[in-house]
Design a protein around this motif. Structure first.
Motif, short mmCIF file in Angstrom:
data_model
loop_
_atom_site.label_atom_id
_atom_site.label_comp_id
_atom_site.label_asym_id
_atom_site.label_seq_id
_atom_site.Cartn_x
_atom_site.Cartn_y
_atom_site.Cartn_z
N LEU A 162 5.01 21.51 -17.66
CA LEU A 162 6.46 21.62 -17.83
C LEU A 162 7.11 20.36 -17.29
CD1 LEU A 162 8.89 23.65 -18.47
CD2 LEU A 162 8.96 23.97 -15.99
N THR A 163 7.79 19.61 -18.17
CA THR A 163 8.50 18.43 -17.71
C THR A 163 9.75 18.83 -16.93
OG1 THR A 163 9.74 16.46 -18.42
CG2 THR A 163 9.67 18.30 -19.94
N VAL A 164 10.15 18.00 -15.98
CA VAL A 164 11.33 18.33 -15.18
C VAL A 164 12.57 18.42 -16.06
CG1 VAL A 164 11.98 15.94 -14.59
CG2 VAL A 164 12.45 17.79 -12.97
N SER A 165 12.56 17.78 -17.23
CA SER A 165 13.70 17.88 -18.15
C SER A 165 13.91 19.31 -18.61
CB SER A 165 13.47 17.00 -19.39
OG SER A 165 13.41 15.64 -19.06
N GLU A 166 12.83 20.12 -18.62
CA GLU A 166 12.92 21.48 -19.11
C GLU A 166 12.84 22.52 -17.99
OE1 GLU A 166 11.21 21.63 -23.49
OE2 GLU A 166 9.66 20.92 -22.09
N LEU A 167 13.05 22.07 -16.76
CA LEU A 167 12.97 22.99 -15.63
C LEU A 167 14.00 24.11 -15.74
CD1 LEU A 167 11.76 23.72 -12.88
CD2 LEU A 167 13.36 22.11 -11.83
N PHE A 168 15.16 23.82 -16.30
CA PHE A 168 16.22 24.82 -16.40
C PHE A 168 16.41 25.34 -17.83
CE2 PHE A 168 17.07 22.77 -12.41
CZ PHE A 168 17.55 23.80 -11.59
N GLY A 169 15.44 25.09 -18.70
CA GLY A 169 15.51 25.60 -20.05
C GLY A 169 15.03 24.58 -21.06
N ALA A 170 14.70 25.05 -22.26
CA ALA A 170 14.23 24.16 -23.31
C ALA A 170 15.31 23.16 -23.70
CB ALA A 170 13.83 24.99 -24.53
N LEU A 171 14.89 21.98 -24.13
CA LEU A 171 15.84 20.91 -24.42
C LEU A 171 16.83 21.30 -25.50
CD1 LEU A 171 13.63 17.69 -24.28
CD2 LEU A 171 15.20 18.58 -22.55
N ASP A 172 16.36 22.01 -26.54
CA ASP A 172 17.30 22.37 -27.60
C ASP A 172 18.35 23.35 -27.10
OD1 ASP A 172 15.45 24.36 -27.28
OD2 ASP A 172 15.12 24.72 -29.41
N GLU A 173 17.96 24.20 -26.15
CA GLU A 173 18.93 25.13 -25.56
C GLU A 173 19.91 24.39 -24.65
OE1 GLU A 173 16.55 27.87 -23.45
OE2 GLU A 173 15.71 28.84 -25.24
#
Length: 261
Positions: A162-173
């Protein structure tokens, strides 16, 4: 105009060769010189966070991120190799240093980490230094963390990164969240931004609302250096963003200067 004079000499930052199948980068949970999670300051932080032994790793990382965002003051420190224990002692740190604190908490609680090395165009930081563009390095070396998580409902031992970019949710979301993307201006830093919006280094069709700040930052990526077992390994091979002399001169000032101020 950015400056190449501030860059470490003798460091050739090129993408890894594409020949053959690259060996997997497994990361790890062991302490390193930077991620010194066995230091009393780091273990005290883990106790402060009160993370249950059976807690969901993502929930634990989010809780740690929120604590760091509110308790470690954002500054423009240029010492990327500063140990996490020293960052906690000072109570302030750059985006890179605060991400390292998050990695140290992850390792201390049994979640393996690794980093992806990205060489980012210095122009990305122009909005923060509008009068000092000539002093902005032409390349900024970014250690972008990833966390190894167990794959739900899969065979024993299966995992995913899991990349830190997606720690709080998927990128598209995250791209549809109010407020748009990241401007790299004002008081918000990359560290805070990942909790609010998509931070997409790959151009994975992440769209922000029309007229908002961009979520797709891939145009600023000059080179993808691939994955490393730790940020220590990345910096050992490719150097820090600034050469030693530039760090020595800049740190006393930038290391105390509040980000966005």
């Amino acid at each position: 105009m950015t400056s190449s004079l501030l860059r470490p000499r003798g460091r050739i930052r090129t993408a890894p060769a594409a020949a053959g199948t690259p060996l997997p980068v497994e990361g790890g949970t062991e302490p390193t010189r930077i991620l010194d999670w066995r230091d009393p300051r780091v273990t005290a932080l883990v106790r402060t966070l009160e993370l249950p032994a059976d807690a969901d790793p993502v929930a634990s990382l989010r809780r740690a991120h929120r604590w760091i965002a509110t308790s470690v003051r954002p500054v423009y420190s240029v010492q990327d190799e500063r140990p996490v224990s020293q960052v906690l002692r000072l109570g302030r740190g750059s985006c890179s240093q605060r991400l390292a604190v998050l990695e140290a908490v992850a390792r201390a609680t049994g979640t393996a980490t690794r980093v992806r090395g990205l060489v980012v165009d210095g122009a990305f930081w122009y909005p923060r230094f509008p009068r000092l563009r000539a002093l902005v390095p032409d390349q900024v070396l970014l250690a972008w963390p990833e966390f190894r998580l167990p794959e739900p409902a899969a065979e024993t031992g299966a995992s995913r990164w899991l990349t830190v970019s997606e720690l709080f949710g998927a990128l598209d979301e995250r791209g549809t969240a109010p407020g748009g993307g990241f401007t790299n201006a004002g008081s918000e830093t990359l560290f805070e931004a990942i909790a609010r919006t998509a931070v997409d280094w790959d151009g994975a069709a992440t769209l922000c609302p029309t007229g908002a700040a961009p979520c797709d930052l891939s145009a600023y990526v000059l080179t993808d250096l691939g994955h490393f077992d730790s940020r220590d390994a990345l910096f050992a091979r490719h150097g820090q963003t600034l050469c030693p002399l530039a760090r020595t001169l800049a740190e006393p000032v930038l290391g105390r200067h509040a980000a966005g101020a």
